[in-house]
Design an enzyme around this catalytic site. Structure first.
Site, mmCIF file in Angstrom:
data_model
loop_
_atom_site.group_PDB
_atom_site.id
_atom_site.type_symbol
_atom_site.label_atom_id
_atom_site.label_comp_id
_atom_site.label_asym_id
_atom_site.label_seq_id
_atom_site.Cartn_x
_atom_site.Cartn_y
_atom_site.Cartn_z
ATOM 1 N N GLY A 66 0.866 -1.389 -0.004
ATOM 2 C CA GLY A 66 0.007 0.136 -0.018
ATOM 3 C C GLY A 66 0.703 1.107 -0.041
ATOM 4 N N GLY A 68 3.083 1.988 -2.017
ATOM 5 C CA GLY A 68 3.896 2.260 -3.583
ATOM 6 C C GLY A 68 3.254 3.230 -4.222
ATOM 7 C CG ASP A 91 4.443 -1.259 1.850
ATOM 8 O OD1 ASP A 91 5.294 -2.338 1.850
ATOM 9 O OD2 ASP A 91 4.035 -0.738 0.822
ATOM 10 C CB ILE A 92 7.354 -5.084 4.491
ATOM 11 C CG1 ILE A 92 7.888 -4.539 3.177
ATOM 12 C CG2 ILE A 92 6.519 -6.212 4.120
ATOM 13 C CD1 ILE A 92 8.937 -5.270 2.576
ATOM 14 C CE1 TYR A 198 5.661 -4.932 -12.375
ATOM 15 C CE2 TYR A 198 5.601 -4.076 -14.426
ATOM 16 C CZ TYR A 198 5.020 -4.366 -13.226
ATOM 17 O OH TYR A 198 4.028 -3.348 -13.090
ATOM 18 C CE LYS A 202 2.237 -6.932 -12.100
ATOM 19 N NZ LYS A 202 1.222 -6.916 -10.693
#
Length: 378
Positions: A66, A68, A91-92, A198, A202
């Site tokens: 969250g 980002g 988030d971390i 990436y 996806k």
């Protein structure tokens, strides 16, 4: 009602807060989870049925990754609609004070399956928005970590969404296409074959979600985002980051060095359109959706075109070009434009921002932000 949007009568509660029969279909699952990890999935194999919330109840939303570019803004919009306490950001990383005080925030590592499961159960989550990922350029610099976060983390989320009958949103990207894909425009369904970890992750997510939808009824939803342009979050390692940085440079130093060629055309979108598309898509009744993954489009421009539009407001802007081989190669493999006909037809997608509106809004917002922070404005 927008013209061209198919109308249907949903067979589940308003907003479809539970997936259609996913638990009843999941009875046929083996004793192990879909990612073949030895977890206890007792409800999948029991005779229990899904106990949906009352039709009037708001969704309970958990957003991973969250902090980002997208999470905070989406949480703000969802909280306005569904109530502050019904939207949990996670988030971390440690959140800045304004995020921490604006609504619920929890630590959540998508690689920690047990803790993520506890969060979903204890908070009665019904919608899960999975934003945790390493972006294109950063992912190429650390493939092992990208594989871990973008694929293993995704599997955890897919398993939990199926087990707990969640509506799951996982974003995809222009990076899900590759050199052999149609580029102008790229349709929803075509050859993809990306060449970045990436993009590969996806495509994997798109296909896994679609598979679990068709086999077990998981309410999986996915949008392929263009490059997203926003003010409040600094660039995070994506190939389209120049289209954010150029505005900050225009108002700070008056000079921007671009890592792409001046004629590199890519699809782009203002962040408010991105948030609105996500929410409208999540709210759409399932029976309106002919696909599980849609392209969404707003505009397409080159670095030189956006620079020229900025110069209408700031004639002094100077742009130099120093193409970075990694990012340029990635950009050259991506679509020039998206075909989003299906999104417009099925659930009424329509962008509000074109290039002119985007530039005006970005310059105004960054100027206000710098002024409030006591920073000089060029």
């Amino acid at each position: 009602m927008q013209l061209g949007v198919r109308v249907c009568v949903p067979t589940v509660a308003v907003l479809g807060l539970f997936c259609r029969g996913c638990l009843s279909r999941a009875r046929s699952l083996p004793g192990r989870s879909v990612s073949s990890l030895p977890r206890q999935m007792s409800r999948w194999n029991s005779r229990e049925t899904c106990s949906p919330p009352p039709p009037q109840e708001n969704p309970r939303v958990l957003i991973t990754g969250g902090l980002g570019q997208l999470g905070v803004g989406l949480a703000q919009m969802l909280r306005k609609q569904y109530g502050t306490e019904n939207v949990i950001l996670s988030d971390i990383k440690k959140p800045p004070p304004h995020v921490y005080t604006s609504g619920p925030f929890v630590y959540a590592d998508v690689l920690d399956y047990k803790h993520l499961r506890e969060l979903i159960v204890n908070n009665r989550i019904t919608w899960l928005v999975h934003y945790s990922a390493l972006l294109s350029a950063v992912g190429e610099a650390n493939v092992a970590l990208a594989r871990k976060i973008n694929i293993t983390g995704l599997h955890n989320v897919l398993d939990l969404a199926l087990e707990n009958c969640l509506r799951l949103f996982v974003p995809s990207t222009i990076g899900a296409f590759g050199p052999s894909s149609p580029r102008d425009p790229a349709p929803d369904l075509c050859v993809q074959r990306p060449r970045t970890i990436y993009g590969v992750s996806k495509v994997h997510g798109e296909l896994m979600g679609e598979y679990l939808h068709h086999k077990y009824g998981l309410d999986f939803r996915c949008l392929r985002y263009p490059g997203v342009i926003s003010v409040n979050t600094p660039p995070g390692g994506g190939t389209t980051d120049y289209a954010v940085q150029i505005f900050h440079d225009a108002l700070s130093t008056g000079h921007h060095e671009c890592y792409l060629r001046p004629d590199t055309r890519l699809p782009m979108m203002h962040i408010s359109d991105c948030h609105r598309a996500t929410i409208e898509f999540m709210q759409a009744p399932e029976c309106q959706l002919s696909l599980r993954t849609y392209n969404i489009a707003a505009m397409s421009f080159t670095p030189e075109e956006v620079a020229q539009e900025i110069r209408k407001h700031l004639p002094h802007l100077k742009v130099t070009y120093n193409p970075d081989s990694v990012r340029q190669t990635i950009a050259d493999s991506w679509p020039v434009r998206f075909d989003d006909t299906n999104a417009r037809r099925d659930w009424g997608w329509a962008p509000a921002f074109g290039l002119e509106e985007l530039v005006t809004d970005m310059l105004r917002s960054i100027r206000d932000k710098r002024t409030n922070e006591g920073l000089p404005v060029s």
